[in-house]
Design a protein around this motif. Structure first.
Motif, PDB file in Angstrom:
ATOM      1  N   ILE A 168       0.837  -1.206   0.000  1.00 59.35           N
ATOM      2  CA  ILE A 168       0.000   0.000   0.000  1.00 59.35           C
ATOM      3  C   ILE A 168       0.871   1.255   0.000  1.00 59.35           C
ATOM      4  N   ASN A 169       1.950   1.215   0.790  1.00 59.33           N
ATOM      5  CA  ASN A 169       2.883   2.345   0.833  1.00 59.33           C
ATOM      6  C   ASN A 169       3.440   2.660  -0.541  1.00 59.33           C
ATOM      7  N   GLU A 170       3.834   1.601  -1.244  1.00 62.23           N
ATOM      8  CA  GLU A 170       4.384   1.794  -2.588  1.00 62.23           C
ATOM      9  C   GLU A 170       3.342   2.401  -3.516  1.00 62.23           C
ATOM     10  N   VAL A 171       2.131   1.862  -3.460  1.00 63.89           N
ATOM     11  CA  VAL A 171       1.057   2.363  -4.327  1.00 63.89           C
ATOM     12  C   VAL A 171       0.728   3.812  -3.971  1.00 63.89           C
ATOM     13  N   MET A 172       0.714   4.112  -2.649  1.00 64.29           N
ATOM     14  CA  MET A 172       0.426   5.476  -2.200  1.00 64.29           C
ATOM     15  C   MET A 172       1.433   6.461  -2.777  1.00 64.29           C
ATOM     16  N   ALA A 173       2.696   6.077  -2.734  1.00 66.14           N
ATOM     17  CA  ALA A 173       3.751   6.955  -3.246  1.00 66.14           C
ATOM     18  C   ALA A 173       3.502   7.248  -4.720  1.00 66.14           C
ATOM     19  N   TYR A 174       3.119   6.210  -5.453  1.00 65.76           N
ATOM     20  CA  TYR A 174       2.855   6.373  -6.873  1.00 65.76           C
ATOM     21  C   TYR A 174       1.587   7.185  -7.103  1.00 65.76           C
ATOM     22  N   LYS A 175       0.533   6.863  -6.351  1.00 66.19           N
ATOM     23  CA  LYS A 175      -0.755   7.539  -6.524  1.00 66.19           C
ATOM     24  C   LYS A 175      -0.683   9.001  -6.082  1.00 66.19           C
ATOM     25  N   ALA A 176       0.144   9.270  -5.065  1.00 66.96           N
ATOM     26  CA  ALA A 176       0.268  10.645  -4.575  1.00 66.96           C
ATOM     27  C   ALA A 176       0.726  11.539  -5.712  1.00 66.96           C
ATOM     28  N   GLU A 177       1.680  11.018  -6.491  1.00 60.47           N
ATOM     29  CA  GLU A 177       2.185  11.755  -7.645  1.00 60.47           C
ATOM     30  C   GLU A 177       1.071  11.926  -8.670  1.00 60.47           C
ATOM     31  N   GLU A 178       0.320  10.840  -8.924  1.00 58.68           N
ATOM     32  CA  GLU A 178      -0.769  10.877  -9.901  1.00 58.68           C
ATOM     33  C   GLU A 178      -1.857  11.858  -9.452  1.00 58.68           C
ATOM     34  N   LEU A 179      -2.187  11.802  -8.164  1.00 56.98           N
ATOM     35  CA  LEU A 179      -3.248  12.677  -7.645  1.00 56.98           C
ATOM     36  C   LEU A 179      -2.914  14.152  -7.811  1.00 56.98           C
ATOM     37  N   LYS A 180      -1.628  14.473  -7.723  1.00 52.19           N
ATOM     38  CA  LYS A 180      -1.209  15.863  -7.910  1.00 52.19           C
ATOM     39  C   LYS A 180      -1.473  16.336  -9.343  1.00 52.19           C
ATOM     40  N   HIS A 181      -1.481  15.375 -10.264  1.00 56.71           N
ATOM     41  CA  HIS A 181      -1.649  15.726 -11.682  1.00 56.71           C
ATOM     42  C   HIS A 181      -3.101  15.706 -12.143  1.00 56.71           C
ATOM     43  N   LEU A 182      -3.953  14.932 -11.456  1.00 51.99           N
ATOM     44  CA  LEU A 182      -5.341  14.787 -11.920  1.00 51.99           C
ATOM     45  C   LEU A 182      -6.092  16.123 -11.838  1.00 51.99           C
ATOM     46  N   PRO A 183      -7.045  16.346 -12.781  1.00 50.90           N
ATOM     47  CA  PRO A 183      -7.820  17.601 -12.783  1.00 50.90           C
ATOM     48  C   PRO A 183      -8.884  17.581 -11.694  1.00 50.90           C
ATOM     49  N   ALA A 184      -8.431  17.598 -10.454  1.00 51.90           N
ATOM     50  CA  ALA A 184      -9.334  17.329  -9.339  1.00 51.90           C
ATOM     51  C   ALA A 184      -9.858  18.568  -8.631  1.00 51.90           C
ATOM     52  N   VAL A 185      -9.520  19.776  -9.115  1.00 52.61           N
ATOM     53  CA  VAL A 185     -10.055  20.996  -8.486  1.00 52.61           C
ATOM     54  C   VAL A 185     -10.676  21.889  -9.557  1.00 52.61           C
ATOM     55  N   ARG A 186     -11.392  22.934  -9.116  1.00 50.62           N
ATOM     56  CA  ARG A 186     -12.018  23.874 -10.048  1.00 50.62           C
ATOM     57  C   ARG A 186     -10.992  24.890 -10.540  1.00 50.62           C
ATOM     58  N   PRO A 187     -11.113  25.291 -11.810  1.00 50.65           N
ATOM     59  CA  PRO A 187     -10.181  26.293 -12.344  1.00 50.65           C
ATOM     60  C   PRO A 187     -10.563  27.710 -11.896  1.00 50.65           C
ATOM     61  N   VAL A 188     -11.845  27.916 -11.562  1.00 52.71           N
ATOM     62  CA  VAL A 188     -12.347  29.189 -11.015  1.00 52.71           C
ATOM     63  C   VAL A 188     -13.388  28.844  -9.956  1.00 52.71           C
ATOM     64  N   PRO A 189     -13.635  29.751  -9.007  1.00 54.17           N
ATOM     65  CA  PRO A 189     -14.583  29.415  -7.937  1.00 54.17           C
ATOM     66  C   PRO A 189     -16.055  29.537  -8.327  1.00 54.17           C
ATOM     67  N   GLY A 190     -16.325  30.169  -9.459  1.00 56.50           N
ATOM     68  CA  GLY A 190     -17.722  30.468  -9.831  1.00 56.50           C
ATOM     69  C   GLY A 190     -18.604  29.247 -10.054  1.00 56.50           C
ATOM     70  N   ARG A 191     -19.933  29.505 -10.052  1.00 50.47           N
ATOM     71  CA  ARG A 191     -20.892  28.400 -10.222  1.00 50.47           C
ATOM     72  C   ARG A 191     -20.924  27.941 -11.684  1.00 50.47           C
TER      73      ARG A 191
END
Ligand SMILES: [Zn+2]
Length: 297
Positions: free
Chosen positions: A151-174
């Protein structure tokens, strides 16, 4: 040749050849045996009268005490095993499923040890069971430790991936207009809207939604310049994001940007009726719903 034996005759004071006196030998043997038997009887009688029964009692007490302690240790070992089973379940159904890692199969988890073995020969059943239980707990600990390592190994890899994924909004508006079919103000008929339109005032900052590399920055020369001034970021892992109708662009082609980097400003360039941000997520070349990637709506 056998030597002849001589004995001193006390009457004649002469050495004479020895004669075997069968009766005497038998009498002496009987005497010896009788003495031995008497000694043995006497010893037993003494033992019975003077403490061996007390020692037996003590031994019985000690034995009972040990049996009780063994039962207690066994019970504690069972509690430990139950705790381990709980950790195993949490690991499988939470961590491993969250990280999309194949669960540890129940057959592996419960493999442990078992059966009778040569070293258990002659041991009481309770002790045998205690040994087996102890081995099983040690085995499960090993399996769990290995699982955490993975799990530690996968976490290290996924942590990097998660930083790259489009997981937040580009602007705060509705969200003004969602992903999918809608009436197009320019074409006048229903068409597929390949992104999401966010509300924003002219000049509002637009940020990168994940770490990546700028692969387009400036006026859209394709699509009839419909996107106006735009930025495209390649995030790796098959993801590209597009930010369109900008009034200004603050990055250039090839820039490596972190999530949250101010890359441009909201505008109304290209086919746009007013200031807003048109935002797209392209996964492995296919435009997908950007709202599916936010941690929260
Ligand atoms: Zn749009």
């Amino acid at each position: 040749m056998r030597k002849k034996k001589y004995v001193l005759n006390p009457d004649t004071f002469q050495y004479e050849p020895a004669k075997l006196d069968v009766k005497l030998v038998l009498r002496q043997a009987a005497y010896c045996m009788g003495l031995g038997f008497s000694l043995a009887l006497g010893f037993l009688g003494y033992s019975a009268a003077n403490g061996y029964d007390i020692e037996a009692e003590q031994l019985a007490e000690e034995n009972a005490e040990l049996a009780e302690q063994l039962a207690e240790r066994t019970q504690e070992m069972k509690t430990l095993e139950a705790s381990l089973d709980k950790i195993y379940k949490t690991d499988n159904y939470f961590f491993r499923s969250l990280l999309n890692v194949t669960p540890v199969d129940a057959s592996v988890w419960n493999a442990g040890t078992g059966g009778s073995r040569a070293e258990f020969e002659g041991l009481p059943q309770e002790l045998r069971e205690a040994y087996l239980l102890q081995e099983k707990v040690a085995y499960k600990l090993d399996v769990q430790a290995e699982s955490y390592e993975e799990i530690n190994e996968v976490m290290a890899y996924k942590a990097e991936e998660l930083k790259h994924l489009p997981a937040v909004r580009p602007v705060p508006g509705r969200v003004l207009s969602g992903f999918g079919y809608r009436a197009d103000p320019f074409l006048g008929y229903s068409h597929f809207h390949a992104g999401v339109d966010f509300h924003g005032r002219f000049g509002d900052p637009v940020v990168a939604v994940g770490d990546g590399k700028v692969i387009a920055a400036g006026y859209d020369n394709l699509h009839g310049a419909g996107y106006g001034m735009q930025v495209e970021i390649d995030h790796g892992y098959g993801y590209v994001t597009k930010y369109a109708h900008l009034s200004a662009v603050h990055v250039k082609l090839g820039d490596v940007v972190p999530r949250g980097k101010h890359i441009g400003n909201v505008g109304s360039t290209g086919h746009s009726t007013g200031p807003h941000l048109h935002y797209e997520v392209i996964k492995n070349g296919v435009k997908v719903n950007p709202l599916d990637f936010f941690y929260s709506e």
